[in-house]
Design an enzyme around this catalytic site. Structure first.
Site, PDB file in Angstrom:
ATOM      1  N   GLU A 111      77.856  28.274  32.569  1.00 11.69           N
ATOM      2  CA  GLU A 111      77.341  28.834  31.263  1.00 11.69           C
ATOM      3  C   GLU A 111      75.649  28.471  31.130  1.00 11.69           C
ATOM      4  O   GLU A 111      75.202  27.780  32.086  1.00 11.69           O
ATOM      5  CB  GLU A 111      78.001  28.368  30.107  1.00 11.69           C
ATOM      6  CG  GLU A 111      79.463  28.710  29.994  1.00 11.69           C
ATOM      7  CD  GLU A 111      80.261  28.431  28.787  1.00 11.69           C
ATOM      8  OE1 GLU A 111      79.584  27.946  27.862  1.00 11.69           O
ATOM      9  OE2 GLU A 111      81.413  28.452  28.750  1.00 11.69           O
TER      10      GLU A 111
ATOM     11  N   HIS B 257      73.802  30.658  18.293  1.00 12.18           N
ATOM     12  CA  HIS B 257      74.351  31.175  19.441  1.00 12.18           C
ATOM     13  C   HIS B 257      73.637  32.474  19.707  1.00 12.18           C
ATOM     14  O   HIS B 257      73.411  33.396  18.805  1.00 12.18           O
ATOM     15  CB  HIS B 257      75.958  31.361  19.441  1.00 12.18           C
ATOM     16  CG  HIS B 257      76.392  31.851  20.623  1.00 12.18           C
ATOM     17  ND1 HIS B 257      76.338  32.621  21.411  1.00 12.18           N
ATOM     18  CD2 HIS B 257      77.277  30.705  21.403  1.00 12.18           C
ATOM     19  CE1 HIS B 257      77.076  32.900  22.664  1.00 12.18           C
ATOM     20  NE2 HIS B 257      77.630  31.338  22.596  1.00 12.18           N
TER      21      HIS B 257
ATOM     22  N   ARG C 282      70.206  28.266  25.332  1.00 10.18           N
ATOM     23  CA  ARG C 282      70.465  28.991  23.945  1.00 10.18           C
ATOM     24  C   ARG C 282      69.220  29.360  23.107  1.00 10.18           C
ATOM     25  O   ARG C 282      69.200  30.351  22.586  1.00 10.18           O
ATOM     26  CB  ARG C 282      71.664  28.339  22.894  1.00 10.18           C
ATOM     27  CG  ARG C 282      72.770  28.491  23.893  1.00 10.18           C
ATOM     28  CD  ARG C 282      74.076  27.902  23.002  1.00 10.18           C
ATOM     29  NE  ARG C 282      75.262  28.126  23.740  1.00 10.18           N
ATOM     30  CZ  ARG C 282      76.514  27.684  23.427  1.00 10.18           C
ATOM     31  NH1 ARG C 282      76.277  26.725  22.254  1.00 10.18           N
ATOM     32  NH2 ARG C 282      77.529  27.886  24.083  1.00 10.18           N
TER      33      ARG C 282
ATOM     34  N   HIS D 242      75.404  28.686  14.839  1.00  9.71           N
ATOM     35  CA  HIS D 242      76.409  28.283  15.761  1.00  9.71           C
ATOM     36  C   HIS D 242      76.914  26.765  15.721  1.00  9.71           C
ATOM     37  O   HIS D 242      77.972  26.454  15.527  1.00  9.71           O
ATOM     38  CB  HIS D 242      76.167  28.587  17.094  1.00  9.71           C
ATOM     39  CG  HIS D 242      77.339  28.493  18.032  1.00  9.71           C
ATOM     40  ND1 HIS D 242      78.608  28.928  17.618  1.00  9.71           N
ATOM     41  CD2 HIS D 242      77.291  27.787  19.313  1.00  9.71           C
ATOM     42  CE1 HIS D 242      79.285  28.564  18.939  1.00  9.71           C
ATOM     43  NE2 HIS D 242      78.510  27.894  19.779  1.00  9.71           N
TER      44      HIS D 242
ATOM     45  N   ARG E 206      72.067  21.859  21.938  1.00  9.00           N
ATOM     46  CA  ARG E 206      73.218  21.545  22.642  1.00  9.00           C
ATOM     47  C   ARG E 206      73.427  22.266  23.764  1.00  9.00           C
ATOM     48  O   ARG E 206      73.363  23.558  23.559  1.00  9.00           O
ATOM     49  CB  ARG E 206      74.534  21.615  21.559  1.00  9.00           C
ATOM     50  CG  ARG E 206      75.808  21.051  22.434  1.00  9.00           C
ATOM     51  CD  ARG E 206      76.941  21.481  21.300  1.00  9.00           C
ATOM     52  NE  ARG E 206      77.159  22.568  20.811  1.00  9.00           N
ATOM     53  CZ  ARG E 206      77.770  23.562  21.612  1.00  9.00           C
ATOM     54  NH1 ARG E 206      78.391  23.564  22.675  1.00  9.00           N
ATOM     55  NH2 ARG E 206      78.141  24.697  20.805  1.00  9.00           N
TER      56      ARG E 206
END
Length: 528
Positions: free
Chosen positions: A114, A228, A274, A331, A366
């Site tokens: 990811e 997100h 992100r 998110h 994060r």
């Protein structure tokens, strides 16, 4: 008035709270309080998976560096090391509890990749239903030994002589219920429902952060709210999360004219951190341009991503055309109730784990799939700490607070009013002007936000009070951080690595002085 006593009260039923309850239940009496049904949490909605170093070609140092880079070097490095070193052990512990992670015919884990991970280290269970698999397994185990009091709103913490000794709640009948324990654990999740488009469960309204703030606990880094990049959108509204694992399997972000959105924007392309991807999409959407996730290169998409496929079908999106309309949505909150590695807050007897807590592990942004890992690792640390604590030294005065008849004279805004302000002025891209507009709006409710008074509110009104409190803290903290870093992006302070000020804004009702964490070069003297 009902009164319950226990060794440990856990407020919240996500992965962190459930894991803590499971580990503690062998040595302590535990009660779980949850706002709605026990399975209504962000954890059960987590699609992406859980990051851990389980492959011989991987190393904890690589996971450490990926986490640090994604967090824009604002992380607490000692805490990152704890997190990533325990990954493999926690996977074994989860498997021991009955969780079955996806494996190939050769018996090896099927590892995904990811955003901002330089290696494949994401484990899944049930394809893109990892959170669901973990949560339901833990619920089935915890129910056997731990009473779960659902549809119970925690409205305030009970503080006596500077120590947290319990929680005041409202049940479905608007009746007050008091819980007393020498250990009170906040595991309430984040605050995604403060925004109009979010991946979060409807119950996630920042309650734990607001409770801790009113009790005088220290909060930090509230300005860091991660959006997100790929929320499924239909008719301008969020319809669910499209996992980052979809891009990890080859999906590409494209504009409505067919151009690759991330081409030349970042060395990791579609798998950039992100905050980077979210800002690129936001720029297009703000200019009334559509952005899509092109999934045409992924064979057997419905089998690989059943949860995403179901979301698309329910939203009327035809995935056989290969394009999923997306936009960013709130998110994850990196900031929260400040804790040490064992979940201890600045108030004795009060702990926080999971998204509600701020250990410093995530920094300013994060890393994907570190949230489930965070939940189980710090639940494990918390359980070890509490089990080794001698409760006999903690005398709790079990005395219910008298009937609360204090009324608040001013009318409260609607939830959507709070969401509109946060989305318009305190979103992905921020400016001093917009933040001041939001702060002026929140100031209308400053008495309510700053007061420690327990008001005679309905459950809905208590939720709105919490949303106002956390919205104010995010806004004021964002105004204080005069830089762009990670998920906090200020147009008036461009993103330049040599300008990072390393400031930390602490929020505390007790007005404690801020202090420097991690030898920071600069610290604001503004205490909210």
């Amino acid at each position: 008035m009902k009164v319950f006593t226990s060794d440990v009260i856990i407020v919240g039923s996500g992965i962190a709270g459930l894991m803590a309850a499971e580990l503690l239940s062998f040595d302590k009496n535990v009660i779980i309080i949850t706002k709605s049904d026990v399975v209504h949490s962000n954890s059960i909605m987590a699609q992406g998976g859980i990051a851990a170093v389980v492959d011989s070609e991987d190393d904890w140092r690589d996971h450490f560096l990926d986490t640090l880079r994604a967090g824009c070097y604002y992380n607490n490095e000692d805490v990152i090391e704890l997190l990533v070193k325990q990954g493999a052990e926690m996977i074994r512990k989860l498997e021991g509890l009955g969780v079955r992670f996806d494996k190939g015919k050769d018996g090896k884990y099927l590892l995904g990749q990811e955003g901002a991970h330089l290696k494949r280290r994401i484990l899944h269970a049930g394809g893109d239903a990892t959170g669901k698999e973990l949560t339901l397994k833990l619920v089935s185990r915890v129910k056997q030994n731990v009473p779960i009091h659902d549809y119970m709103d925690a409205i305030d913490l009970i503080i006596e002589n500077g120590r947290c000794i319990g929680v005041i709640c409202l049940d479905e009948n608007q009746e007050y219920v008091h819980y007393f324990a020498p250990h009170v654990v906040l595991a309430t999740g984040g605050a995604g429902q403060l925004y109009s488009v979010t991946s979060n469960n409807s119950a996630i309204t920042g309650d734990g952060m607001a409770l801790a703030y009113r009790a005088g606990a220290r909060l930090a880094d509230m300005e860091f709210v991660q959006f997100h990049p790929t929320m499924l959108v239909e008719n301008g509204k969020g319809a669910g999360l499209v996992s980052e694992a979809v891009r990890g399997e080859g999906a590409r972000l494209i504009t409505e004219d067919g151009k690759l959105l991330m081409e030349g924007k970042h060395e990791l392309g579609d798998l950039a951190p992100r905050d980077v991807v979210a800002r690129e999409i936001f720029e297009k959407v703000s200019n009334n341009q559509k952005v899509f996730l092109d999934i045409s290169s992924i064979d057997h998409f419905e089998q690989k991503f059943p949860s995403v496929s179901s979301l698309c079908i329910n939203a009327g999106v035809q995935i056989d055309k290969g394009l999923i309309p997306i936009a960013p949505g709130a998110h994850f909150v990196m900031g929260g109730v400040e804790t040490n590695m064992q979940g201890k807050t600045s108030i004795e007897g009060l702990y926080a784990i999971g998204e509600v807590a701020n250990t410093g592990v995530h920094g300013a942004n994060r890393l994907a799939s570190n949230s489930l890992l965070e939940g189980v690792v710090f639940a494990n640390e918390l359980a070890r700490e509490i089990i080794n604590t001698d409760d006999s030294l903690m005398k709790t005065n079990v005395k219910p607070i008298a009937c609360i008849d204090k009324r608040y004279s001013q009318s409260l805004p609607a939830k959507d009013d709070v969401r509109a302000i946060m989305s318009k002025y305190v979103g992905i891209v921020r400016t001093k002007e917009n933040l001041l507009k939001a702060l002026k709006w929140f100031d209308k409710y400053s008495t309510l936000i700053r007061s420690k008074q327990v008001y005679q509110f309905s459950r809905e009104e208590h939720t709105i009070r919490n949303m106002l409190t956390v919205g104010y803290l995010i806004t004021a903290s964002a105004l204080c951080r005069k830089e762009s870093r990670g998920s906090h992006y200020r147009i008036d302070y461009p993103l330049t690595s040599d300008h990072w000020l390393n400031q930390t804004v602490y929020c505390s009702m007790s007005k404690q002085e801020p202090y420097v964490r991690n030898k920071k070069d600069y610290v604001s003297n503004f205490v909210i």
